[in-house]
Design a protein around this motif. Structure first.
Motif, PDB file in Angstrom:
ATOM      1  N   LYS A   1       0.736  -1.286   0.011  1.00 53.55           N
ATOM      2  CA  LYS A   1      -0.077   0.094  -0.102  1.00 53.55           C
ATOM      3  C   LYS A   1       0.896   1.297   0.125  1.00 53.55           C
ATOM      4  O   LYS A   1       1.633   1.213   0.821  1.00 53.55           O
ATOM      5  CB  LYS A   1      -0.924   0.020   1.165  1.00 53.55           C
ATOM      6  N   ILE A   2       0.563   2.136  -0.888  1.00 52.68           N
ATOM      7  CA  ILE A   2       1.161   3.463  -0.971  1.00 52.68           C
ATOM      8  C   ILE A   2       0.210   4.583  -0.809  1.00 52.68           C
ATOM      9  O   ILE A   2      -1.034   4.360  -1.435  1.00 52.68           O
ATOM     10  CB  ILE A   2       1.978   3.649  -2.339  1.00 52.68           C
ATOM     11  N   GLU A   3       0.218   5.644  -0.037  1.00 55.62           N
ATOM     12  CA  GLU A   3      -0.641   6.526   0.235  1.00 55.62           C
ATOM     13  C   GLU A   3       0.146   7.749  -0.031  1.00 55.62           C
ATOM     14  O   GLU A   3       1.453   8.072  -0.189  1.00 55.62           O
ATOM     15  CB  GLU A   3      -0.918   6.630   1.884  1.00 55.62           C
ATOM     16  N   ALA A   4      -0.716   8.827  -0.599  1.00 62.77           N
ATOM     17  CA  ALA A   4      -0.090  10.201  -0.780  1.00 62.77           C
ATOM     18  C   ALA A   4      -1.188  11.299  -0.405  1.00 62.77           C
ATOM     19  O   ALA A   4      -2.379  11.089  -0.319  1.00 62.77           O
ATOM     20  CB  ALA A   4      -0.134  10.448  -2.477  1.00 62.77           C
ATOM     21  N   GLU A   5      -0.730  12.101   0.323  1.00 67.54           N
ATOM     22  CA  GLU A   5      -1.317  13.171   0.773  1.00 67.54           C
ATOM     23  C   GLU A   5      -0.818  14.576   0.458  1.00 67.54           C
ATOM     24  O   GLU A   5       0.455  14.648   0.438  1.00 67.54           O
ATOM     25  CB  GLU A   5      -1.500  13.221   2.610  1.00 67.54           C
ATOM     26  N   GLY A   6      -1.803  15.515   0.188  1.00 63.07           N
ATOM     27  CA  GLY A   6      -1.202  16.844  -0.308  1.00 63.07           C
ATOM     28  C   GLY A   6      -2.295  17.995  -0.534  1.00 63.07           C
ATOM     29  O   GLY A   6      -3.444  17.513   0.095  1.00 63.07           O
ATOM     30  N   GLU A   7      -1.959  19.014  -1.511  1.00 55.44           N
ATOM     31  CA  GLU A   7      -3.162  19.712  -1.526  1.00 55.44           C
ATOM     32  C   GLU A   7      -2.743  20.532  -3.032  1.00 55.44           C
ATOM     33  O   GLU A   7      -2.000  20.257  -3.533  1.00 55.44           O
ATOM     34  CB  GLU A   7      -2.880  21.099  -0.549  1.00 55.44           C
TER      35      GLU A   7
END
Length: 251
Positions: free
Chosen positions: A162-168
Motif C-alpha cells: 500500500k502506498i498513500e499520498a497526501e497533499g493539496e
C-alpha cells in the motif's frame, strides 16, 4: 505429543514466519512490462454535484500495445464501448510525463521503484495558465509506502504493497479587467440608458486537499486497487474514484 514433535512444529512455524517477514522486507523492483499485458477494472466515481453525491460505475480494460525500455503505450477503453481504445504514452515505471510550461515534466509518480515499507518521495508541479481563468495551479503530494496488506477485489485476494499520498492543490487567478454594460429602458419621459460598471479585481486564491491510495501487486505488475479523493477548500469531498481489478493476463 512428544517434546520432539512440539519442537519440530515450533521450528516449522518459526521458519514460515521468518520467510514471510523476509518476503515483506524485500524491495519491490520495477516491473518488466510486456506487449500484450492486460487488465480489466471496475471503476466507480462518486461526484458531488450541487451538494448531492452522484455515483456511476463502468468497467474499463487496458493493455500494453508497445513496451520499450523507458516508455510504454497503454491502450484503454470502456468494456461496453464500440469505439477504438485511446492510446497514451507512459513511462515504464507507470509515471506520467507531459508538457508543462513548455517543458517535459513528470506530473504523476504513484510508484518510486525500488519500494519497501517506509520509503517516501515528494512530487510538486506548478502549471501556468491551466485554464482560461486561472493564473497558476500548484499540486503537492507526499507519498509514503505504508506496508503490505491482503486486498480482496473481484479478481481475487492479493498480497499488495500500500502506498498513500497526501497533499493539496492551490490555484491563483488572473486579474479580471474593468467592464461596463449598458441597457436601454423605456420610460414615460422617454428612453433611459442604464450603465453598470465593474472595476478590475483579482479573485482570491483557492486551495483544497488531495488523498491517493494505491495497492501495488508485483504479481500483476500494477495496482489491484486505487482510491483517489479530491476535496474543496472547505473540506467537502468533491470527487472520489475507486478502481478494483476484475481480471488480468500478464507475461
Amino acid at each position: 505429543m512428544t517434546a520432539a514433535t512440539v519442537a519440530f512444529r515450533a521450528t516449522i512455524i518459526a521458519s514460515i514466519c521468518i520467510a514471510s517477514g523476509t518476503l515483506h522486507a524485500q524491495s519491490v523492483e520495477r516491473p518488466v512490462l510486456k506487449e500484450g499485458d492486460k487488465w480489466a477494472y471496475s471503476v466507480r466515481v462518486d461526484e458531488n454535484k450541487a451538494d448531492i453525491m452522484r455515483s456511476s460505475t463502468r468497467n474499463w480494460e487496458a493493455s500494453i500495445t508497445r513496451a520499450g525500455l523507458q516508455t510504454i503505450i497503454l491502450a484503454s477503453k470502456p468494456v461496453d464501448s464500440n469505439l477504438p481504445p485511446t492510446e497514451a504514452s507512459l513511462n515504464a515505471d507507470w509515471s506520467v510525463t507531459r508538457s508543462l510550461n513548455g517543458k517535459n515534466t513528470v506530473t504523476s509518480r504513484p510508484y518510486d521503484f525500488p519500494m519497501k515499507p517506509g520509503k517516501t518521495w515528494k512530487l510538486e508541479t506548478l502549471e501556468n495558465k491551466p485554464d482560461a481563468q486561472a493564473k497558476t495551479q500548484k499540486i503537492t503530494l507526499q507519498y509514503t509506502v505504508v506496508g503490505w496488506e491482503d486486498v480482496k477485489v473481484p479478481a481475487g485476494t492479493f498480497k499488495a504493497l500500500k502506498i498513500e499520498a497526501e497533499g493539496e492543490w492551490q490555484k491563483e487567478f488572473e486579474t479580471r479587467g474593468a467592464s461596463a454594460n449598458s441597457a436601454v429602458g423605456a420610460a414615460t419621459t422617454g428612453a433611459t440608458v442604464v450603465i453598470q460598471s465593474h472595476a478590475a479585481f483579482t479573485p482570491p486564491p483557492v486551495s483544497g486537499r488531495i488523498y491517493r491510495a494505491f495497492w501495488y501487486s508485483p504479481e500483476i505488475k500494477r495496482d489491484v486497487k486505487l482510491v483517489t479523493e479530491d476535496m474543496t477548500g472547505n473540506g467537502t469531498l468533491s470527487k472520489r474514484t475507486t478502481e478494483e481489478l476484475e481480471s488480468f493476463s500478464v507475461q
